[in-house]
Scaffold this active site. Structure first.
Site, PDB file in Angstrom:
ATOM      1  N   SER A 191       0.847  -1.186   0.000  1.00 37.01           N
ATOM      2  CA  SER A 191       0.000   0.000   0.000  1.00 37.01           C
ATOM      3  C   SER A 191       0.891   1.247   0.000  1.00 37.01           C
ATOM      4  CB  SER A 191      -0.880  -0.069   1.248  1.00 37.01           C
ATOM      5  OG  SER A 191      -2.022   0.715   1.134  1.00 37.01           O
ATOM      6  N   ASP A 441      -8.517  -5.383  -5.987  1.00 40.72           N
ATOM      7  CA  ASP A 441      -8.178  -4.230  -5.147  1.00 40.72           C
ATOM      8  C   ASP A 441      -8.443  -2.939  -5.905  1.00 40.72           C
ATOM      9  OD1 ASP A 441      -7.060  -2.384  -3.445  1.00 40.72           O
ATOM     10  OD2 ASP A 441      -4.993  -3.077  -3.712  1.00 40.72           O
ATOM     11  N   HIS A 466      -5.977  -6.398  -1.733  1.00 42.88           N
ATOM     12  CA  HIS A 466      -4.940  -5.457  -1.292  1.00 42.88           C
ATOM     13  C   HIS A 466      -3.764  -6.163  -0.600  1.00 42.88           C
ATOM     14  CE1 HIS A 466      -3.877  -1.280  -0.987  1.00 42.88           C
ATOM     15  NE2 HIS A 466      -3.867  -1.251   0.320  1.00 42.88           N
TER      16      HIS A 466
END
Lengths: 509, 509
Positions: A191, A441, A466
């Site tokens: 991320s 995602d 994710h």
């Protein structure tokens, strides 16, 4: 019982990264909810549920300058880092150092939920280090979170560039102390941490030989990808499960607005959605729903998460079943409540829901979003299941000013790290980065989805969400996940081999 | 007449880069003279002698944030830049942009004395841009030099990283306004500007496709090269001309110290060296001599410079002839005076010399040397013609504190830009940099003197001095200089060709 939705989660899947507070109104109460990576209140304190750490490490602190790029007379701060050298083969064998780029949260969360790095360490004879991102967890400038988050001046050094410099200074010092200057460093991150890993590989090529950047939307800036990308992907995940589910959600926005306009409409909505306190406006409810759908798309993992706040495997499928399977005649909003309860109340032990009651609370990511990390997000009525919303930079800027007294610099990230014409620049001048993404995602749309060169590669999984690849292996891992991790390992091994070949005279081989 | 030695020079050779004040005691009066690239008082104002600019350009200003890496509420400042697009073939043909990385001085000096870039522009159809370095020339934060240089707080944003970010932001904005986003940028720079060019290529690979870094001592930090390197090269240049000259200089240091200890010794030395005011100590004299020898080595060019303060071609040869050719029986110090007069008084119109009377005056490079640019320099009695001096970091730090109330960060530059194991890192991960050096230049010892890879190359000229290659071509250029420039042109053409090949579909070729 009433669970305040800021209770952080810890699940088998990546859901640890989210806290339910994130599903509340974000910092712009009654404004459009802004997609984010992590839950809001997850950022400063470790979840109480996390009583025991999963992996062994030592906790240390390192004295960092608050500003690496100026010589103003500012205090230093103590950066926390976690370290383990149990498997490290040491400097004489040029043992690698695996560095996880801490992102916007308590580093212990990331350490405990990035099993992939720990599992790789023995195989590679690697040291593992997890430095914490400044202004998060226990790495607070000015001595405490309260002081660090006091105002725009104290927050001003919460930037990605400073965080990267922290990592660079820390690892340089650490290697020197261990006489391990020649040991190669490999970066990991998920991320925002994945963005940091990729950027660090570009900015500090002399410090790290490669980076695994998982679910890193490095292109989610300015106009590089269409602003509708995020919500379109969320919507597609729902449409893919069920067209009627998608349509019900799509209809619901107008329904709840017109319901809210009725006499006692807000009271009725409060009842329908089981809020503990009366709704003040329908925007808060919309945001609460939008964030649930968005997070569901992020954590739409193939296997269930069975912790104290469990989610089923393929949670969107579950949500849509709830919405679709209501008896004929069930109203749209009742269906929506049934569906969203999968996310907010899978264990059925919540009596009423609480909206975040402190929209002005501490939140580093809100600051980052209002300064450097300006990611324009719109939703289209034509292509998504959300109501139409056009990102308006002027309003955004005004809200940031109101909230923090700071002016965003929306073009800075691409100037500093690239983005426009990323492919040409990186193909010719970058190397050794893996951009891994799961297409479920919604952040994947802002990442790098095709190979840029032989050494800057995209690893895509159609059914991944994710940064699942960074999690520890489980017995339930589908084949495609096992294969994705195997490819990552092979690529990392290749970087190391290249490095060793370069370092060692041929006679040694 | 008495010429105050701060009068800046403008000569055919690089000597424009030096002002005589640099030959004075530097900012640490009575301490060891510290080698530097540019003359001290040359840094803030344009030489009065420079009445006419040599090349055509437009002068513009660009609003820059004072701190790119934090969001503190600081004022912006106006960065000056010079621009010419007469020869630019424009965006449709992907016309290149040649950017000179302004260094520690008035940008008009650099523009007028970097003829190579101007001469290349028509050949490449290139735009030329010379952005000024913050805190120099007319690019002063806080509205004026006086305000910008007031104290450590106002000076705190005078760093190389901020300067690079200035260049990046400026060129990004400029390209956008011209719809020239796809036009390749090539960087040029000499001395500190060469370091900036090389670093910019490493840090902003998405912004510039290559860099010609002339006389850029990027390795002159920490312990990467021996601290004696600089003075050993200076000494070798003198020894190469004449062993007896070398020996006379070597003997002179003890002579002048013992002379200074005598009754009226300082008065005698003042007379011998024709100072306008009485010497206060022998250190000032030593520094005055050391700096002359060092600058002579830097500007030891093959052809004469015939401006108002001319130097002969091969000035060290001339100095040594003066020292050696004195009648038998001439004292060591009288010989030294004869020699050094070539540097300080070639035109014989100076009656007496003035030491810098304001060692505490404004000087950005002193600030930079006391913060990031810590280049340890020692001199060895065994290998050099100078008296023994060991760089002592503790004293250095103390003097910087005394002078600026700032604490140096001697390891920061290598952490941020690399340096240790430069070759491995750059061979694997960098590209398109030319490190050009003349071996007569004492700064060459801290630069990159051998090819790192196919695309990071070292161009060495045995008889070259401090970034001669960036100067305009002259009829007197020796063949080796003509060849060096031809090779540079070929390499730059190669970078551009690679870029165009990558950008244009093959069907277009």
């Amino acid at each position: 019982m009433a669970i305040k939705p800021i209770t952080p989660l810890l699940t088998l899947s990546l859901i640890f990264l989210l806290s339910l507070s994130a599903a509340s109104a974000s910092f712009r109460s009654s404004s459009k909810w802004v997609p984010r990576f992590l839950g809001k209140s997850s950022l400063l304190t470790k979840p109480q549920s996390m009583t025991q750490q999963q992996y062994q490490y030592e906790t240390r602190y390192f004295d960092q300058p608050l500003d690496h790029f100026s010589f103003a007379d500012l205090p230093t701060f103590h950066q926390r880092y976690l370290i383990n050298d149990d498997h490290w083969v040491g400097p004489s064998q040029l043992g690698p150092i695996f560095l996880y780029c801490g992102n916007e949260g308590d580093i212990e969360w990331f350490a405990d939920n990035t099993g992939f790095v720990w599992e790789l360490a023995p195989r590679f004879g690697a040291m593992v280090i997890f430095p914490e991102h400044r202004y998060y967890g226990k790495s607070m400038p000015y001595g405490s979170g309260d002081e660090a988050y006091k105002n725009a001046t104290t927050l001003s050094h919460l930037t990605a560039e400073q965080a990267l410099a922290d990592f660079a200074v820390l690892i340089t010092d650490l290697k020197k102390n261990l006489s391990a200057e020649a040991c190669p460093v490999v970066l990991f991150g998920g991320s925002y941490g994945g963005m940091l890993a990729a950027w660090m590989r570009l900015k500090y090529p002399h410090i790290a030989i490669g980076a695994l950047a998982s679910s890193a939307p490095v292109l989610q800036f300015e106009d590089i990808v269409p602003p509708e990308t995020f919500y379109d992907i969320v919507s597609n995940s729902f449409r893919h499960e069920s067209t009627s589910c998608f349509n019900t959600i799509k209809e619901s926005w107008d329904e709840l607005v017109s319901e809210g306009l009725k006499n006692d409409g807000l009271l009725q909505l409060t009842k329908t959605f089981h809020f503990c306190q009366k709704l003040e406006n329908t925007d808060d409810l919309s945001n609460w729903l939008e964030s649930a759908y968005s997070y569901l798309a992020m954590v739409n993992y193939p296997y269930p998460a069975n912790f104290m706040m469990p989610l089923p495997g393929n949670p969107i499928k579950e949500v849509c079943q709830k919405i679709d399977d209501c008896p004929d005649g069930t109203s749209v909003l009742d269906r929506i409540f049934e569906g969203v309860s999968v996310y907010y109340n899978y264990t059925s032990d919540v009596d009423c829901f609480q909206l975040d009651d402190d929209p002005h609370g501490l939140d580093g990511w809100d600051w980052q979003a209002c300064t450097e990390m300006v990611m324009p997000m719109s939703s289209s009525r034509d292509t998504s299941m959300f109501s139409a919303y056009d990102f308006n930079y002027t309003s955004f800027q005004e809200e940031c000013w109101k909230e923090f007294r700071v002016k965003p610099r929306p073009k800075w990230i691409t100037t500093e790290f690239g983005g426009h014409d990323f492919k040409t620049a990186l193909k010719m001048f970058g190397s050794n980065i893996i951009f891994s993404n799961g297409l479920l995602d919604p952040w994947s749309g802002g990442s790098v989805l095709e190979d840029v060169s032989e050494t800057i590669v995209a690893l895509i999984t159609e059914k991944g969400a994710h940064h699942l690849d960074l999690r520890a292996a489980t017995a339930e891992d589908p084949d495609w996940l096992v294969e994705q991790r195997a490819t990552e390992i092979k690529l990392i091994q290749g970087w190391l081999n290249d490095y060793y070949l370069e370092k060692k005279p041929f006679s040694d081989m």
